[in-house]
Design an enzyme around this catalytic site. Structure first.
Site, PDB file in Angstrom:
ATOM      1  N   GLY A  46       0.896  -1.193   0.129  1.00  0.00           N
ATOM      2  CA  GLY A  46       0.089  -0.213   0.210  1.00  0.00           C
ATOM      3  C   GLY A  46       0.909   1.278  -0.042  1.00  0.00           C
ATOM      4  CD  GLN A  51       3.574   5.713   2.929  1.00  0.00           C
ATOM      5  OE1 GLN A  51       2.427   5.137   2.369  1.00  0.00           O
ATOM      6  NE2 GLN A  51       4.389   4.790   3.364  1.00  0.00           N
ATOM      7  CB  CYS A  92       5.498   2.287   7.444  1.00  0.00           C
ATOM      8  SG  CYS A  92       4.880   3.737   6.775  1.00  0.00           S
ATOM      9  CG  LEU A  93       6.782   1.015   1.778  1.00  0.00           C
ATOM     10  CD1 LEU A  93       6.166   1.261   0.247  1.00  0.00           C
ATOM     11  CD2 LEU A  93       7.987  -0.114   1.438  1.00  0.00           C
ATOM     12  CG  HIS A 134      -0.383   1.311   7.633  1.00  0.00           C
ATOM     13  ND1 HIS A 134       0.559   0.811   8.407  1.00  0.00           N
ATOM     14  CD2 HIS A 134       0.235   2.059   6.615  1.00  0.00           C
ATOM     15  CE1 HIS A 134       1.819   1.526   8.106  1.00  0.00           C
ATOM     16  NE2 HIS A 134       1.583   1.832   6.877  1.00  0.00           N
ATOM     17  CD  GLU A 135      -1.392   2.435   3.034  1.00  0.00           C
ATOM     18  OE1 GLU A 135      -0.589   3.262   2.959  1.00  0.00           O
ATOM     19  OE2 GLU A 135      -0.585   1.563   2.844  1.00  0.00           O
ATOM     20  CG  HIS A 138       0.417   6.857   5.702  1.00  0.00           C
ATOM     21  ND1 HIS A 138       1.767   7.221   6.529  1.00  0.00           N
ATOM     22  CD2 HIS A 138       0.784   5.578   5.599  1.00  0.00           C
ATOM     23  CE1 HIS A 138       2.507   6.016   6.419  1.00  0.00           C
ATOM     24  NE2 HIS A 138       2.051   5.135   5.935  1.00  0.00           N
TER      25      HIS A 138
HETATM   26  O1  GNR Z   1       4.115  -2.554   2.634  1.00  0.00           O
HETATM   27  C1  GNR Z   1       3.359  -2.392   3.661  1.00  0.00           C
HETATM   28  N1  GNR Z   1       3.276  -3.340   4.259  1.00  0.00           N
HETATM   29  C2  GNR Z   1       2.350  -3.405   5.483  1.00  0.00           C
HETATM   30  C3  GNR Z   1       2.308  -4.674   6.326  1.00  0.00           C
HETATM   31  C4  GNR Z   1       1.747  -4.662   7.505  1.00  0.00           C
HETATM   32  C5  GNR Z   1       0.944  -3.668   8.099  1.00  0.00           C
HETATM   33  C6  GNR Z   1       0.889  -2.403   6.925  1.00  0.00           C
HETATM   34  C7  GNR Z   1       1.622  -2.334   5.873  1.00  0.00           C
HETATM   35  S1  GNR Z   1       1.364  -1.088   4.749  1.00  0.00           S
HETATM   36  C8  GNR Z   1       3.239  -1.115   4.149  1.00  0.00           C
HETATM   37  C9  GNR Z   1       3.332   0.110   2.924  1.00  0.00           C
HETATM   38  C10 GNR Z   1       3.097   1.344   3.752  1.00  0.00           C
HETATM   39  O2  GNR Z   1       3.859   1.753   4.248  1.00  0.00           O
HETATM   40  N2  GNR Z   1       1.926   1.868   3.340  1.00  0.00           N
HETATM   41  O3  GNR Z   1       1.882   3.060   3.959  1.00  0.00           O
HETATM   42 NI    NI Z   2       2.930   3.188   5.740  1.00  0.00          NI
END
Ligand code: GNR
Ligand code: NI
Length: 180
Positions: A46, A51, A92-93, A134-135, A138
């Site tokens: 995601g 980001q 998270c990236l 999670h997104e 952000h």
């Molecule tokens: O790639 C991603 N893997 C992930 C793994 C567990 C819970 C949430 C995520 S999201 C993350 C990509 C990201 O940072 N999205 O904002």
């Molecule tokens: Ni993230």
């Protein structure tokens, strides 16, 4: 198509609140395409526009193994979330190398618009429910480490700041190497 730069915690721009998309045009389609390319390249499941330093309510998600089901969520809204919770080891990236447990509602119902402006609804559980929440965090300027204890969060901050300084130094040495 382009791979965009992903902001890293603790960059203050990760805490900006995203604005709704008002116009569903070619510029939006290009942003979604570039975000998808950036997410697949990373690789991640995601990516939120925040980001990549674009403060509009745009998310891309693909939780499939073979990267075959890209979904863009524009102006997403949670319509319903379950009372029961699940803990998932999140990453998270924008916080590379860090994984830790976060508790969230285990199911959510979301309404969003696709890239053409058509509304749709999704009922999600499991990893997709985690990822959508999670997104959407952000887009509100919230990074998952904010659910962890202040002690853990500060350790993560210090570690990433140290890595960032090392990367800056290497970049400078490379630039010098080219000059001399
Ligand atoms: O790639 C991603 N893997 C992930 C793994 C567990 C819970 C949430 C995520 S999201 C993350 C990509 C990201 O940072 N999205 O904002
Ligand atoms: Ni993230």
């Amino acid at each position: 198509m382009a791979i965009l730069n992903i902001l890293r915690y603790p960059d203050p721009r990760l805490h900006k609140v995203a604005q709704p998309v008002a116009v569903f045009d070619e510029r939006l389609a290009q942003l979604v395409a570039d975000m998808a390319e950036t997410m697949y390249d990373a690789p991640g499941i995601g990516l939120a526009a925040t980001q990549v330093d674009v403060h509009e309510q745009v998310i891309v998600i693909d939780t499939t193994e073979d990267k075959s089901a890209l979904v863009a969520y524009i102006n997403p809204e949670i319509l319903w979330s379950s009372d029961d919770k699940q803990v998932y080891d999140e990453g998270c990236l924008s916080v590379p190398g860090v994984y830790d447990g976060v508790e969230r509602p285990s199911k959510v119902k979301v309404r969003a618009y696709d890239v053409k402006g058509q509304p749709f609804e999704v009922e999600a559980d499991g990893l997709l429910a985690v990822c959508i929440q999670h997104e959407m965090d952000h887009l509100l300027g919230k990074v998952f480490v904010e659910y962890l204890s202040p002690l853990k969060r500060n350790r993560i901050k210090t570690k990433l700041q140290k890595e960032e300084r090392g990367a800056q130094r290497e970049a400078q040495l490379r630039a010098q190497g080219r000059r001399y």
